[in-house]
Structure formats: structure tokens, C-alpha cells
Design an enzyme around this catalytic site. Structure first.
Site, short mmCIF file in Angstrom:
data_model
loop_
_atom_site.label_atom_id
_atom_site.label_comp_id
_atom_site.label_asym_id
_atom_site.label_seq_id
_atom_site.Cartn_x
_atom_site.Cartn_y
_atom_site.Cartn_z
N SER A 50 -0.87 -6.80 -7.64
CA SER A 50 0.33 -6.33 -6.96
C SER A 50 1.42 -6.04 -7.98
O SER A 50 1.22 -5.22 -8.88
CB SER A 50 0.75 -7.36 -5.91
OG SER A 50 1.78 -6.87 -5.09
N ASP A 61 1.50 -5.54 4.65
CA ASP A 61 0.19 -5.15 4.14
C ASP A 61 0.03 -3.64 4.18
O ASP A 61 -0.38 -3.01 3.21
CB ASP A 61 -0.91 -5.83 4.97
CG ASP A 61 -2.30 -5.64 4.37
OD1 ASP A 61 -2.54 -6.15 3.27
OD2 ASP A 61 -3.13 -4.98 5.01
N HIS A 70 -3.81 -5.44 1.06
CA HIS A 70 -3.13 -5.85 -0.17
C HIS A 70 -3.51 -7.28 -0.52
O HIS A 70 -2.77 -8.24 -0.26
CB HIS A 70 -1.62 -5.71 0.03
CG HIS A 70 -0.84 -5.70 -1.24
ND1 HIS A 70 -0.92 -4.68 -2.16
CD2 HIS A 70 0.06 -6.60 -1.76
CE1 HIS A 70 -0.12 -4.93 -3.18
NE2 HIS A 70 0.48 -6.09 -2.96
#
Length: 331
Positions: A179, A275, A309
Site C-alpha cells: 500500500s 477497499d 487492497h
């Protein structure tokens, strides 16, 4: 029916910013985690770092906490050693593994089983704190210094080389992250290209300016809420020179001699706004980045996988195999 691109961008921005409230609500959870007592192997002060606390979790994993003028509180790092490190005098390659936003130096151990994932592999793994600072020295801070890039690159990296048996050269280091940490890995590999031979972004955004700078908006909003006390990484109005310096899309030639590994999800949860907004933007940005690498004739390994994610352990295991084929072996 085709959607209006401007409307899509507006919708995505609203969804992305809506996730900030949820991220803020759980910010205290990461900071409140329980840590283990113990005595780590002795480590010297230096490179702007003073060790103020340390502990050994087991024979492989230790943590160190520092006082540094780069950060207004005492950040920490987990150092995971390979099996047999204490039994010989070999030097090892190092992976700098960077966490995502609203996480900390413990996350890869407490949530992602990093000890099991790296068992039997001749590799030192360094997992530093980064708050939600986007691996940057910010334009401003209302909470004292938050110079994460300075801490990681100018202080922690040479401190690791001074205190552990590493290969202190380009072929001795890889950088990877999830991320926000995936962005940080891509950024560090480009801005400090002589330090790393391999770079990996697991659901990390490589493009700051696509979709009217959606990732810049997200970086500013999350850093303001979770790290900088209302100040921002890239400023308001934006510091365009700073953005371009950090944007992987602006430094494609820096990746020409590196191993590159990219992963993104193709089916985020449409009910989970955080997400959906994050991984939709990550996937689009990675596709843009890959097209630019193709045009530049730069090789890479890329995977698109079902889901949203998340940090995919199976993809990280594949990534590790490629890293170790690229890095200088233990010797």
C-alpha cells in the site's frame, strides 16, 4: 452506457476521502499494541540515531527504538535475522520492508507472519516505523519533525550496515512494501537508485498525478489526519516540484537496471469504500506504470489477482524467490 470520466473521478475522490474517517477511528489501535520485553543484541549509536530501547523477541527477531532529530517521537524498527545468523560470520542481503498507512513496524510480524514467510531464507528483513507519513519529508508539520525519508535513508540504512553483517552495496539491498509502503518502495528505489537492486510494490500506487492527482489528495488527507496534526505531505496549494520528485512515473529511467515486481487486486469489495477506492486506483496506476515501462523497454514482473487492497502472502513468497535470485547471496 459510457460514464463521464469527470464524474467517475469525482465519485472515486469522494469514496477515497470517505475512508479517512474509518482510518482515523482505528489509528489508536496500532499505537496501543502490546510489545514484548527482552534484551536485544547490543547495537551502537550512530548515524544520527541513539538507541533508547530494545528487545529480543526470539533468536531471529529484535526491535530497536531510537531518539532522532528527524522524527519528533521515538520511532522503532523490527530486524528479522536469518536462521543461523548467530552461528557464523557470513554477510547477508537485506530487504527493507515498508508498511502501509495506519500500520507500524510490528505489522508484518503480528499480522502477516513474516517469520514463517522468510524461514530458511538467507535474508535480513528490516521493518521500520513510518506512521502515515508517505515515506517523505513533508512540506510542513504541526507536531514537530516527521522527516521519514531522512530517517530511513540517511540514518537507519547506514545504521543497519554498521550493526549487522550486511552486503553494504546496491546488490545487497532490496526494498518492498504494501500500500503506502509500496509507493515508498518505488519512490526510494528511484530517488536513491544506487541503494537498491530490487523493488516491489504490493498494492502500492506508482502514479501520483493520474485522476486529477487522487493519490496526492489521499496522501495529504491521511498524513494530515494521522501524522502531521493537520499539516500535509505535499502542501496546500501543492508543492509541484516535491510531487514530481516523488512520483515514480516521472523517473522511469531510474528503474532500467532494477528487478521490478508489481501486484494489484482486480475485484475490491464494492461495499467497502476504502477497499474499492484504494485498489481501483492502485490497479489503474499500476497499469499506467507498466505501459510506461513497456514503452521504455524496461522489464518487470506483474500480477493481477482477485480481491482488493490486501497484502497477499502467496505473492510475497513468489516475490522473495525473485529477490533472492537478484540479490548478492549470503557469504
Amino acid at each position: 452506457m459510457n460514464e463521464n470520466p469527470a464524474r467517475l473521478t469525482s465519485m472515486t475522490r469522494r469514496r477515497l476521502l470517505a475512508g479517512i474517517a474509518g482510518a482515523t477511528a482505528i489509528a489508536g489501535a496500532a499505537a496501543a499494541g502490546i510489545w514484548w520485553p527482552g534484551a536485544a543484541s547490543a547495537a551502537d549509536n550512530g548515524n544520527g540515531l541513539t538507541v533508547v530501547d530494545s528487545g529480543e523477541i526470539n533468536g531471529r527477531l529484535s526491535y530497536y527504538r531510537f531518539s532522532t532529530t528527524a522524527i519528533g517521537w521515538n520511532p522503532a524498527v523490527n530486524v528479522l535475522l536469518p536462521d543461523g545468523y548467530h552461528d557464523g560470520d557470513a554477510r547477508y542481503p537485506v530487504l527493507y520492508l515498508l508498511h502501509g498507512g495506519n500500520e507500524d513496524f510490528r505489522t508484518f510480524d503480528t499480522q502477516h507472519d513474516i517469520q514463517k514467510l522468510t524461514a530458511g531464507r538467507d535474508l535480513i528483513v528490516v521493518m521500520p516505523d513510518a506512521s502515515t507519513g508517505w515515506y517523505s519529508d513533508p512540506v510542513s508539520s504541526n507536531l514537530g519533525p516527521r522527516n521519514w525519508e531522512t530517517f530511513h535513508i540517511d540514518q537507519l540504512l547506514p545504521w543497519i550496515d554498521a550493526n549487522f553483517r550486511t552486503h553494504p552495496d546496491t546488490r545487497g539491498r532490496a526494498v518492498a512494501g504494501f500500500s503506502m509502503g509500496g509507493f515508498g518502495a518505488l519512490k526510494y528505489a528511484a530517488r536513491h537508485r544506487d541503494l537498491f537492486c530490487s523493488v516491489s510494490a504490493h498494492s502500492g500506487p506508482p502514479s501520483l498525478r493520474r485522476d486529477a492527482g487522487l493519490v496526492v489528495h489521499w496522501a495529504n488527507a491521511t498524513s494530515a489526519a494521522l501524522d502531521l496534526g493537520g499539516a500535509t505531505v505535499y502542501g496546500v496549494p501543492w508543492d509541484d516540484e516535491r510531487i514530481d520528485a516523488d512520483n515514480p512515473m516521472h523517473h522511469l529511467t531510474a528503474y532500467a537496471d532494477k528487478r521490478i515486481f508489481l501486484v494489484a487486486g482486480t475485484s475490491p469489495d464494492p461495499i467497502n469504500l476504502f477497499d474499492e477506492a484504494n485498489e481501483t486506483e492502485v490497479l489503474a496506476g499500476q497499469r499506467e506504470f507498466r505501459a510506461a515501462l513497456d514503452a521504455a523497454g524496461t522489464a518487470y514482473e506483474a500480477h493481477e489477482r482477485p480481491g482488493g487492497h490486501v497484502f497477499r502472502h502467496d505473492m510475497f513468497a513468489i516475490d522473495l524467490d525473485g529477490m533472492l535470485q537478484t540479490l548478492r547471496p549470503a557469504a
